[in-house]
Design an enzyme around this catalytic site. Sequence first.
Site, PDB file in Angstrom:
ATOM      1  N   GLU A 181      20.154 -27.850   4.187  1.00  0.00           N
ATOM      2  CA  GLU A 181      20.989 -26.859   4.652  1.00  0.00           C
ATOM      3  C   GLU A 181      20.349 -25.823   5.799  1.00  0.00           C
ATOM      4  OE1 GLU A 181      23.121 -22.635   3.232  1.00  0.00           O
ATOM      5  OE2 GLU A 181      21.260 -23.328   2.084  1.00  0.00           O
ATOM      6  N   ASP A 219      40.846 -28.087  -8.484  1.00  0.00           N
ATOM      7  CA  ASP A 219      40.126 -29.459  -9.139  1.00  0.00           C
ATOM      8  C   ASP A 219      39.863 -30.716  -8.841  1.00  0.00           C
ATOM      9  OD1 ASP A 219      42.520 -30.444  -9.647  1.00  0.00           O
ATOM     10  OD2 ASP A 219      43.073 -28.559 -10.850  1.00  0.00           O
ATOM     11  N   ASP A 268      44.727 -27.449  -6.490  1.00  0.00           N
ATOM     12  CA  ASP A 268      44.886 -27.164  -7.879  1.00  0.00           C
ATOM     13  C   ASP A 268      46.100 -28.529  -8.423  1.00  0.00           C
ATOM     14  OD1 ASP A 268      45.101 -26.315 -10.615  1.00  0.00           O
ATOM     15  OD2 ASP A 268      46.476 -24.812  -9.957  1.00  0.00           O
ATOM     16  N   ASP A 300      20.989 -27.592  -0.917  1.00  0.00           N
ATOM     17  CA  ASP A 300      21.028 -26.066  -0.937  1.00  0.00           C
ATOM     18  C   ASP A 300      19.698 -25.548  -0.632  1.00  0.00           C
ATOM     19  OD1 ASP A 300      22.852 -23.920  -1.192  1.00  0.00           O
ATOM     20  OD2 ASP A 300      21.554 -23.336  -2.773  1.00  0.00           O
ATOM     21  N   ASP A 325      26.519 -31.708  -3.385  1.00  0.00           N
ATOM     22  CA  ASP A 325      25.512 -30.516  -3.231  1.00  0.00           C
ATOM     23  C   ASP A 325      24.332 -30.430  -4.053  1.00  0.00           C
ATOM     24  OD1 ASP A 325      24.874 -27.786  -2.044  1.00  0.00           O
ATOM     25  OD2 ASP A 325      26.734 -27.799  -1.640  1.00  0.00           O
ATOM     26  N   HIS A 356      31.441 -22.265   3.896  1.00  0.00           N
ATOM     27  CA  HIS A 356      32.104 -21.368   2.657  1.00  0.00           C
ATOM     28  C   HIS A 356      31.220 -20.026   2.407  1.00  0.00           C
ATOM     29  CE1 HIS A 356      28.324 -23.264   1.348  1.00  0.00           C
ATOM     30  NE2 HIS A 356      28.307 -22.535   0.261  1.00  0.00           N
ATOM     31  N   ASP A 357      30.090 -20.163   3.266  1.00  0.00           N
ATOM     32  CA  ASP A 357      29.253 -18.808   3.459  1.00  0.00           C
ATOM     33  C   ASP A 357      29.597 -17.635   4.618  1.00  0.00           C
ATOM     34  OD1 ASP A 357      27.681 -19.669   1.401  1.00  0.00           O
ATOM     35  OD2 ASP A 357      26.253 -20.541   2.369  1.00  0.00           O
TER      36      ASP A 357
END
Length: 573
Positions: free
Chosen positions: A253, A27, A19, A196, A96, A330-331
């Site tokens: 993916e 960000d 951040d 994705d 992505d 991230h999954d």
Amino acid sequence: MVDFKHSVVYQIWPRSFKDSNNDGIGDIQGIISKLDYLKNLGITCIWLSPIYASPNDDYGYDISDYYAINPEYGTMDDFDELLLECKNRNIDILMDLVANHTSTEHKWFKDALNNPSSPYRDFYYFKEGVNHREPNNWLSFFGGSSWTKESDNSYYLTSFAPTQADLNWENEKVREEIYNVMKFYLNKGIRGFRMDVINCIDKKPGLPDKNPNKKGYQFPDDYILNGPKVHTYLKEMNEKVMSKYDGVITLAEGCMVTLQDAMNYTNPDNKEIDMCFHFDLSTLGYGSLGKYDFRKFYRFNASDIKSITRKWQNAMMEHHGYIANFLSNHDNMRHIERYGDIKLYYLESAKAFALYNFMLYGTPFIYQGEEIGMTNLKLDYHEWKDYEAINSVQAMHDMLHVPLPIAKKIGQYVTRDNARTPVQWSSEDYAGFSTTTPWIKLNPNYTVINAEDCIKDPQSIYNFYKKLIELRKNNEALCTGTFKELNKDHKSILCFKRSLGEDEYFIMINLTKQASDITLDEPLQGEELLHNGLDKELRRVMKLAPFEAHLYKLIKKEEPQPKVALHSSKYRV
Ligand code: TEU
Ligand code: CA
């Protein structure tokens, strides 16, 4: 330019990376501030999880405008600056591409919904219900029906969250729109895309019930994954987009791909895409309904890892396909706790699996925080952010009649939030991620697990990753050499060779927390290049400690010169 086979890719999930303006949300400027850190680690490429405008029901995987940057992450100028700063450091960016669905906030969908004669209705799957129910019995990836109600008897297909409406790829205008998005970012100078659920873009014609005789929602599996037209569309995409640029890198993916599908997507002769993830490792121990189906208790053993490894590695050798190797993303919960043991063998197991991921044939991916050994955080239900977890807990309760407290325990174990806590940069307040409370709970162990300390410690996980990257850079056989397994039947130790011409390497990894003996299938001589704690001479018979792992460069044995017996009758003239 580094090609895809020599790339080392680092996945950034922007919301939790860094951040810069202290609103508690990662960000783009935060990413820019850490590019030197990434360069120092040695990676060549970043896969940027979505940064487009999004209402964030699925944290960016629900895009409301492909051409705008989510204001929480910055502006298009910030993105251009990121591209330039990456270029200055020879770091590529893969964006992505979320093209199976848009957010229901996207202007196409809004028009489709508000205007009965909108051309955008055919961008999506709108369908009448059947007998006051959904048009079919498909189970959504995130639990419950795949259909969301538009009005009394009209529904639209939402294979993920109800606010992610599936795009109809049969409509060539949809395809054209997506190709334009791709060109827009390629023209800006990105290197390519991670696509994705791209193998989900061909739905079975007519959208029939899956297992019509069974009760309850059914996972549509082959009805929505890897349909024949996925290949048609990827070929078209390649022709219309990728082939128009130099050296584009593409990655599917490959959600639940079969071996054959993956080899077909990635065989260069087919002109579709470069590489593909597979899910066989990440779904180990799941029940038939997926991640939240706990009926197999998420159990597996080292032989399962070995056979999955063998299956994919050998297939690539034989069929010229190509995969990208990952353990975390991230999954999924952080792999260090799923495959390793953080209580007793934290460093050993983190390094053992890092060696595993980097020594295989295929392009290695690192997920943010993995390189410093970040761990999972057991979040209380009220702290959860992951829609999949929240909805699936309810679905488990409704469909499998699991009592809610138990469903929540399972959710806490598998939720994607585990991997989405802020990156732990230092032992300062808020882990140096921000100067305020982050959007999702920070793991309190940042005081002992953080990047700053890792960099300083030569024995750290970070420095081990750094060495792995260097080794791949300097030893071609470790990138493109062949894979050959030894001691296939050994229950806990994985052994394989990577070879190219005269260069041969030998990797041996104890995948378990038990010490184990091994007698190698062949006698080998080697020089140790890397180990995760114990320096050991390579011998035919060895004993490996829990998670002990080694990389050797093999030395060719001097063949003893045959002594020609001049007096032997054979040579007598
Ligand atoms: O994931 C696709 C996918 O297969 C997921 O449903 C995955 O199996 C599940 O989340 C595991 O918990 C991609 C993205 O990586 C994911 O973040 C998105 O939510 C999803 O597509 C929808 O866009
Ligand atoms: Ca911010």
